[in-house]
Enzyme design. Structure first.
Site, mmCIF file in Angstrom:
data_model
loop_
_atom_site.group_PDB
_atom_site.id
_atom_site.type_symbol
_atom_site.label_atom_id
_atom_site.label_comp_id
_atom_site.label_asym_id
_atom_site.label_seq_id
_atom_site.Cartn_x
_atom_site.Cartn_y
_atom_site.Cartn_z
ATOM 1 N N THR A 172 0.817 -1.221 0.000
ATOM 2 C CA THR A 172 0.000 0.000 0.000
ATOM 3 C C THR A 172 0.854 1.276 0.000
ATOM 4 O OG1 THR A 172 -0.166 -0.293 2.382
ATOM 5 C CG2 THR A 172 -2.032 -1.015 1.076
ATOM 6 N N ASP A 173 0.152 2.407 -0.196
ATOM 7 C CA ASP A 173 0.843 3.707 -0.247
ATOM 8 C C ASP A 173 0.780 4.408 1.106
ATOM 9 O OD1 ASP A 173 1.053 3.392 -3.106
ATOM 10 O OD2 ASP A 173 -1.054 3.935 -3.208
ATOM 11 N N SER A 226 1.115 8.653 5.042
ATOM 12 C CA SER A 226 0.543 8.591 3.709
ATOM 13 C C SER A 226 1.673 8.926 2.748
ATOM 14 C CB SER A 226 -0.592 9.604 3.575
ATOM 15 O OG SER A 226 -0.965 9.713 2.240
ATOM 16 N N ARG A 227 2.019 7.974 1.894
ATOM 17 C CA ARG A 227 3.182 8.204 1.015
ATOM 18 C C ARG A 227 2.861 9.168 -0.110
ATOM 19 N NH1 ARG A 227 4.180 2.120 1.458
ATOM 20 N NH2 ARG A 227 4.982 2.085 3.560
ATOM 21 N N VAL A 228 1.574 9.442 -0.319
ATOM 22 C CA VAL A 228 1.213 10.444 -1.323
ATOM 23 C C VAL A 228 1.403 11.833 -0.724
ATOM 24 C CG1 VAL A 228 -0.716 11.359 -2.652
ATOM 25 C CG2 VAL A 228 -0.322 8.914 -2.565
#
Lengths: 131, 508
Positions: free
Chosen positions: B344-345, B370-372
């Site tokens: 997951t991101d 949250s990698r975004v």
């Protein structure tokens, strides 16, 4: 070490390979295999023979067209079916007739896993499924 | 009478008289929803096979002498020796807007008693995920309505954000809140008549859950008016493992329809731990080699191929995934959690301790990410909440240090007090997501110190009063924040004035 059932499967497959000559099951070789299993009887013999039987039966079914029919079927029709199947499967296929009144009319041909359905009961089943 | 017979005869005549070829096999063994079949020499991997009585199966193991199939549907009438036929088709499920507001099983059959579903299209359950060429980076926000998440762990459309935590820590609640928030946003957006507005449709996949829990979820969605924008795919604990294994893929197919048709969708997989367990059960019965924790070797692929189907497509729509994983005793280093974390991101980690302290949602700021990141945040949220995560992390560190009881300097004291107020401010009851403009207003007030004179224990009622004040009296300002999505000097001045007005009238 593999489980006994798996070992039996492996041995049965090896024996089956030995029983096939030029793509067909040889009766002589089968007799030889049975003699071998009898001579070298073990706890797994039953498992081996059952697995061997299934493999041979599957192979034999590929060379036999089982023609189920509702009414009478002529020998020329059987010969025609055998010729068609021989051509389709590129191996000698013999036709064996078997009466099945449940078909109502027409024929159903089994060759190995394949079934060719051309009977009234088959068509009615297709109709029932489509309604 | 004769007319009826004529109709039947015409139908019979229409049927081809040519012989129909079928490839068949026979059931050799049958156990726990898995059949071993002799024959079926022409069967393809993942092909649908037909069992007697209308049950269908999927060929999963193609071996030299037999075929292993999982059976979907009623297996009670099947027996050894029954004939099985190939269909030449892949398993497909109905897709489209006709499914909205409905609860279906893993095959797309309705289970809510509301009658048949008039679906025009069908999508295959198993599908290759979109490649890199057709994808677009995630940059549009998907608001959960939960202040702690939208301000610190923002989620974008097309992102895969894991919700992870022990049992009873509020994982499902976060997912349901997000679905409810999408429905609220959809209603406002559709009512506004804005042609650029893109609604987000939701799909909730319940895997291995109790039927009572599923009913409760449906009731919560219905009460919040979110059911009309939601599809529920149910594979309860009473369903056989094959249905539980397939349900997430069916849900993904339904979500892909929205994505392929230029719309946005959100899918919740609740939960993938039970999905992995169902797959382990099937694999063990199929006698596939087992590995760590008895899971088969392809358990990573099981989840990676599912979650990779969530994407934002260039020129089309998006599919956002919120998979849920249940941990045991907070152990995130177990096999399945680490697998899904790596796919997951980002993840929202929920802590039992925080939950028991009354901090709900029990989001652990340190372990959640949250990698975004801020790419999926509107400017207004960045302006008021950009430093929040750092401040909260600093607070947790100082709070632990302050427990030693030594004298603290004024700066440390103020940091602790500010942190305690942020924690209180982020408390939010279940099923009551906040619109982003209201979140921005509250965070603005917090940043400007409007909550500083209020006792930390009274911050929650104060924040509730402020929410009421803004929604009832400052609707125009909230609309302006929502439409502009950024705080300019004019809006900041209006917000400051509104907060002053609230402060002067607040007596709590």
């Amino acid at each position: 070490m593999a489980a006994p059932a798996k070992q039996a499967q492996l041995l049965a497959r090896q024996l089956f390979k030995l029983s096939v000559v030029d793509g067909t099951v040889s009766a002589d070789r089968v007799a030889g295999v049975l003699a071998y299993v009898e001579k070298h009887a073990s706890a797994q013999s039953l498992l081996v023979l059952k697995a061997y039987r299934r493999l041979v039966a599957t192979e034999l079914a590929k060379s036999e067209a089982r023609v189920e029919h509702a009414g009478a079927i002529s020998s020329s029709a059987l010969a025609a079916i055998a010729a068609t199947m021989t051509k389709t499967y590129r191996r000698p296929v013999t036709a064996v007739a078997r009466a099945n009144p449940a078909l109502l009319a027409g024929v159903r041909v089994h060759v190995g896993d394949d079934v060719y359905e051309s009977s009234v009961s088959g068509q009615l089943a297709a109709l029932a499924a489509s309604v | 009478m004769s007319t009826v017979l004529d109709q039947i005869e015409q139908q019979i005549a229409k049927l081809s008289t040519k012989a129909v070829k079928k490839n068949t096999g026979n059931i050799r063994t049958l156990a726990d929803g898995v059949a071993k079949i002799d024959g079926l020499s022409d069967v393809m991997y993942n092909e649908m096979v037909a069992f007697p009585g209308g049950a269908i199966g999927i060929a999963l193991n193609l071996e030299e002498s037999e075929v292993g199939c999982v059976i979907l549907g009623d297996i009670s009438k099947l027996k050894e020796g029954d004939e099985v036929t190939t269909t030449g088709k892949l398993l497909s499920v109905p897709v489209g807007k006709a499914l909205l507001g409905r609860a279906v099983d893993a095959l797309g059959n309705p289970v809510d008693g509301k009658g048949p579903i008039d679906a025009k299209e069908f999508y295959p359950v198993e599908r290759i995920a979109p490649g890199i060429i057709v994808r677009k980076s995630v940059s549009q926000p998907l608001f959960t309505g939960i202040m702690a998440i939208d301000s610190m762990i923002p989620i974008g459309r097309g992102q895969r954000e894991l919700i992870i935590g022990d049992r009873g820590t509020g994982k499902t609640t976060i997912a349901i809140d997000t679905i409810i928030n999408q429905a609220k946003i959809n209603k406002v957006g559709l009512a506004s008549g804005d042609p650029k507005f893109r609604p987000v449709y939701s799909i909730y996949v319940a895997i291995g859950q109790k039927n009572s829990n599923i009913v409760r979820t449906i009731a919560a969605l219905e009460a919040a008016g979110a059911l009309e924008f939601t599809i529920l795919v149910c594979a309860s604990a009473a369903d056989n493992p094959a249905n539980q294994y397939l349900a997430p893929y069916s849900g993904a197919a339904m979500g892909e329809w929205f994505m392929e048709n230029g719309q946005d969708a959100l899918i919740v997989y609740d939960d993938l731990s039970k999905h992995a367990v169902a797959y382990r059960q099937i694999s063990l019965i199929l006698k596939r080699p087992s590995g760590r924790e008895a899971y088969p070797g392809d358990v990573f692929y099981l989840h990676s191929r599912l979650l990779e189907r969530s994407a934002r497509l260039d020129g089309k729509g998006s599919l956002t995934a919120l998979p849920i994983i249940e941990t045991l005793a907070g152990d995130v280093s177990a096999y399945i959690p680490t697998n899904v974390i790596s796919i997951t991101d980002g993840q929202i980690f929920l802590e039992t301790d925080l939950f028991n302290q009354g901090i709900r949602p029990a989001v652990s700021v340190g372990l959640s990410v949250s990698r975004v990141g801020s790419a999926a945040q509107i400017k207004a949220t960045k302006q008021v909440g950009g430093k929040l995560k750092g401040e909260l992390a600093q607070f947790r560190e100082l709070a632990a240090f302050a427990q030693f009881g030594s004298d603290l300097d004024a700066k440390t004291k103020s940091q602790l007090e500010r942190g305690a107020r942020i924690v209180e401010l982020f408390k939010q009851p279940a099923f009551s997501p906040l619109p982003i403009e209201l979140q921005v207003s509250i965070l603005f007030a917090m940043q400007k110190g409007f909550f500083d004179p209020i006792d930390a224990k009274k911050v929650v009622p104060a924040a509730a009063a402020m929410k009421d004040f803004f929604t009832t009296r400052k609707d125009a300002l909230l609309t302006e924040i929502r439409t502009k999505a950024a705080l300019d000097k004019d809006i900041e001045a209006k917000l400051q004035a509104a907060c002053d007005e609230w402060k002067s009238g607040y007596t709590g």
